[in-house]
Design a protein around this motif. Structure first.
Motif, PDB file in Angstrom:
ATOM      1  N   LYS A 112     -60.284 -27.136  49.625  1.00 33.87           N
ATOM      2  CA  LYS A 112     -58.924 -26.946  50.312  1.00 33.87           C
ATOM      3  C   LYS A 112     -58.253 -28.346  50.015  1.00 33.87           C
ATOM      4  CE  LYS A 112     -59.319 -25.896  55.161  1.00 33.87           C
ATOM      5  NZ  LYS A 112     -59.441 -26.118  56.646  1.00 33.87           N
ATOM      6  N   ASP A 113     -59.003 -29.429  50.269  1.00 23.63           N
ATOM      7  CA  ASP A 113     -58.016 -30.002  50.504  1.00 23.63           C
ATOM      8  C   ASP A 113     -56.708 -30.633  49.500  1.00 23.63           C
ATOM      9  OD1 ASP A 113     -59.084 -30.813  52.843  1.00 23.63           O
ATOM     10  OD2 ASP A 113     -60.636 -32.858  51.771  1.00 23.63           O
ATOM     11  N   ILE A 114     -57.222 -29.944  47.921  1.00 25.99           N
ATOM     12  CA  ILE A 114     -56.674 -29.715  46.742  1.00 25.99           C
ATOM     13  C   ILE A 114     -55.990 -28.870  46.854  1.00 25.99           C
ATOM     14  CG2 ILE A 114     -56.863 -29.169  44.470  1.00 25.99           C
ATOM     15  CD1 ILE A 114     -59.128 -30.943  43.970  1.00 25.99           C
ATOM     16  N   LEU A 115     -56.012 -27.576  47.721  1.00 23.30           N
ATOM     17  CA  LEU A 115     -54.956 -26.530  46.984  1.00 23.30           C
ATOM     18  C   LEU A 115     -53.719 -27.275  49.042  1.00 23.30           C
ATOM     19  CD1 LEU A 115     -57.557 -23.483  46.720  1.00 23.30           C
ATOM     20  CD2 LEU A 115     -55.314 -24.517  45.393  1.00 23.30           C
ATOM     21  N   GLU A 116     -54.696 -27.324  49.539  1.00 24.54           N
ATOM     22  CA  GLU A 116     -53.533 -27.737  50.674  1.00 24.54           C
ATOM     23  C   GLU A 116     -52.100 -28.907  50.340  1.00 24.54           C
ATOM     24  OE1 GLU A 116     -55.698 -29.306  54.282  1.00 24.54           O
ATOM     25  OE2 GLU A 116     -56.088 -27.311  54.760  1.00 24.54           O
ATOM     26  N   GLN A 117     -53.216 -29.558  49.452  1.00 23.43           N
ATOM     27  CA  GLN A 117     -52.124 -30.777  49.072  1.00 23.43           C
ATOM     28  C   GLN A 117     -51.239 -30.296  47.750  1.00 23.43           C
ATOM     29  OE1 GLN A 117     -51.555 -33.998  49.773  1.00 23.43           O
ATOM     30  NE2 GLN A 117     -50.374 -33.903  48.172  1.00 23.43           N
ATOM     31  N   GLN A 118     -51.884 -29.330  47.270  1.00 19.69           N
ATOM     32  CA  GLN A 118     -50.944 -28.442  45.794  1.00 19.69           C
ATOM     33  C   GLN A 118     -49.716 -27.744  46.852  1.00 19.69           C
ATOM     34  OE1 GLN A 118     -53.402 -26.293  43.598  1.00 19.69           O
ATOM     35  NE2 GLN A 118     -53.912 -28.013  42.896  1.00 19.69           N
ATOM     36  N   HIS A 119     -50.190 -26.739  47.889  1.00 20.94           N
ATOM     37  CA  HIS A 119     -49.257 -26.323  48.981  1.00 20.94           C
ATOM     38  C   HIS A 119     -47.967 -27.399  49.206  1.00 20.94           C
ATOM     39  CE1 HIS A 119     -47.766 -22.927  51.157  1.00 20.94           C
ATOM     40  NE2 HIS A 119     -47.737 -23.882  51.848  1.00 20.94           N
ATOM     41  N   HIS A 120     -48.708 -28.489  50.224  1.00 18.79           N
ATOM     42  CA  HIS A 120     -47.376 -29.024  50.646  1.00 18.79           C
ATOM     43  C   HIS A 120     -46.848 -30.032  49.188  1.00 18.79           C
ATOM     44  CE1 HIS A 120     -45.887 -32.660  53.188  1.00 18.79           C
ATOM     45  NE2 HIS A 120     -45.913 -33.264  52.000  1.00 18.79           N
ATOM     46  N   ASP A 121     -47.523 -29.878  48.157  1.00 19.72           N
ATOM     47  CA  ASP A 121     -46.334 -31.004  47.457  1.00 19.72           C
ATOM     48  C   ASP A 121     -45.345 -29.713  46.298  1.00 19.72           C
ATOM     49  OD1 ASP A 121     -47.948 -32.631  47.503  1.00 19.72           O
ATOM     50  OD2 ASP A 121     -49.093 -32.612  45.232  1.00 19.72           O
ATOM     51  N   ALA A 122     -45.723 -28.606  46.912  1.00 15.40           N
ATOM     52  CA  ALA A 122     -44.728 -26.952  46.148  1.00 15.40           C
ATOM     53  C   ALA A 122     -44.078 -26.946  47.293  1.00 15.40           C
ATOM     54  CB  ALA A 122     -45.353 -25.774  45.708  1.00 15.40           C
ATOM     55  N   ASP A 123     -44.297 -27.154  48.263  1.00 15.57           N
ATOM     56  CA  ASP A 123     -43.069 -27.418  49.594  1.00 15.57           C
ATOM     57  C   ASP A 123     -41.886 -28.341  49.539  1.00 15.57           C
ATOM     58  OD1 ASP A 123     -44.056 -24.851  51.104  1.00 15.57           O
ATOM     59  OD2 ASP A 123     -45.228 -26.089  52.237  1.00 15.57           O
ATOM     60  N   GLN A 124     -42.580 -29.496  48.877  1.00 18.30           N
ATOM     61  CA  GLN A 124     -41.569 -31.041  48.596  1.00 18.30           C
ATOM     62  C   GLN A 124     -40.350 -30.821  47.617  1.00 18.30           C
ATOM     63  OE1 GLN A 124     -44.400 -34.061  48.688  1.00 18.30           O
ATOM     64  NE2 GLN A 124     -44.139 -34.215  50.796  1.00 18.30           N
ATOM     65  N   LEU A 125     -41.319 -29.633  46.752  1.00 15.63           N
ATOM     66  CA  LEU A 125     -40.564 -29.114  44.985  1.00 15.63           C
ATOM     67  C   LEU A 125     -39.294 -29.091  45.902  1.00 15.63           C
ATOM     68  CD1 LEU A 125     -43.121 -29.720  41.724  1.00 15.63           C
ATOM     69  CD2 LEU A 125     -41.086 -30.907  42.328  1.00 15.63           C
ATOM     70  N   LEU A 126     -39.539 -27.596  46.175  1.00 15.01           N
ATOM     71  CA  LEU A 126     -38.649 -26.843  47.264  1.00 15.01           C
ATOM     72  C   LEU A 126     -37.466 -27.213  47.769  1.00 15.01           C
ATOM     73  CD1 LEU A 126     -40.950 -23.848  47.700  1.00 15.01           C
ATOM     74  CD2 LEU A 126     -38.900 -23.764  45.460  1.00 15.01           C
ATOM     75  N   GLN A 127     -37.768 -28.343  48.104  1.00 13.41           N
ATOM     76  CA  GLN A 127     -37.040 -28.386  49.109  1.00 13.41           C
ATOM     77  C   GLN A 127     -36.012 -29.621  48.137  1.00 13.41           C
ATOM     78  OE1 GLN A 127     -39.031 -31.286  52.220  1.00 13.41           O
ATOM     79  NE2 GLN A 127     -39.236 -29.427  53.258  1.00 13.41           N
ATOM     80  N   LEU A 128     -36.388 -30.321  47.352  1.00 13.68           N
ATOM     81  CA  LEU A 128     -35.830 -31.058  46.562  1.00 13.68           C
ATOM     82  C   LEU A 128     -35.128 -29.898  45.991  1.00 13.68           C
ATOM     83  CD1 LEU A 128     -38.296 -34.078  45.829  1.00 13.68           C
ATOM     84  CD2 LEU A 128     -36.266 -34.280  47.003  1.00 13.68           C
ATOM     85  N   LYS A 129     -35.725 -29.550  45.193  1.00 16.03           N
ATOM     86  CA  LYS A 129     -34.626 -28.907  44.425  1.00 16.03           C
ATOM     87  C   LYS A 129     -32.912 -27.945  45.437  1.00 16.03           C
ATOM     88  CE  LYS A 129     -36.505 -28.397  40.198  1.00 16.03           C
ATOM     89  NZ  LYS A 129     -36.107 -28.430  39.043  1.00 16.03           N
ATOM     90  N   GLU A 130     -33.418 -27.268  46.557  1.00  9.20           N
ATOM     91  CA  GLU A 130     -32.690 -26.419  47.050  1.00  9.20           C
ATOM     92  C   GLU A 130     -31.826 -28.153  47.320  1.00  9.20           C
ATOM     93  OE1 GLU A 130     -34.828 -25.544  51.272  1.00  9.20           O
ATOM     94  OE2 GLU A 130     -35.014 -23.543  49.791  1.00  9.20           O
TER      95      GLU A 130
END
Length: 143
Positions: A112-130
């Motif tokens: 669960k912790d790993i998946l939450e971290q991956q979700h957070h990282d994906a959100d950060q990547l999306l923001q950086l790409k935007e």
């Protein structure tokens, strides 16, 4: 002028390398897919070996399976027989079962912790790409 030529040259090289990589990936996909189709499937062999069944036998089997399906209750996610099983009387077995359950619980928490971290990282990547796209649009419009 000379700086733009170098940038265009590097962009051209990068694009060419990407195209080559795409072609290699496509070739590898079809090559591996072709070889996986060439290997015989064991279920196909067993189907060829089985004797043919006439229509009467098929109808009988279909009636039996529909009767079984109608009589059986829908299955849940958890088997209820677990709730009615007796608890082990031996303390060593109880401790062992508790330790296994704790291990499973710890593994689930870690996942669960790993998946939450991956979700957070994906959100950060999306923001950086935007942000990167916005910067590139500004740069494009300024030229």
């Amino acid at each position: 002028m000379l700086g733009n030529l170098k940038i265009n040259k590097t962009i051209g090289i990068i694009c060419a390398l990407l195209i080559v990589l795409i072609f290699i990936a496509i070739f590898a996909y079809f090559y591996l897919n072709k070889h996986s189709e060439a290997t015989p499937n064991p279920t196909e062999k067993s189907a060829a070996i089985q004797p043919s069944i006439n229509d009467e036998e098929l109808a009988k089997i279909a009636q039996e399976t529909t009767a079984d399906e109608q009589s059986s209750e829908p299955e849940g996610l958890i088997d209820d027989s677990i709730l009615t099983q007796p608890i082990a009387k031996d303390p060593a077995l109880v401790k062992d079962e508790l330790k296994q359950l704790e291990d499973i619980q710890n593994q689930l928490k870690e996942q669960k912790d790993i998946l939450e971290q991956q979700h957070h990282d994906a959100d950060q990547l999306l923001q950086l790409k935007e942000q990167q796209l916005a910067d590139l649009e500004k740069q494009f419009h300024s030229q």
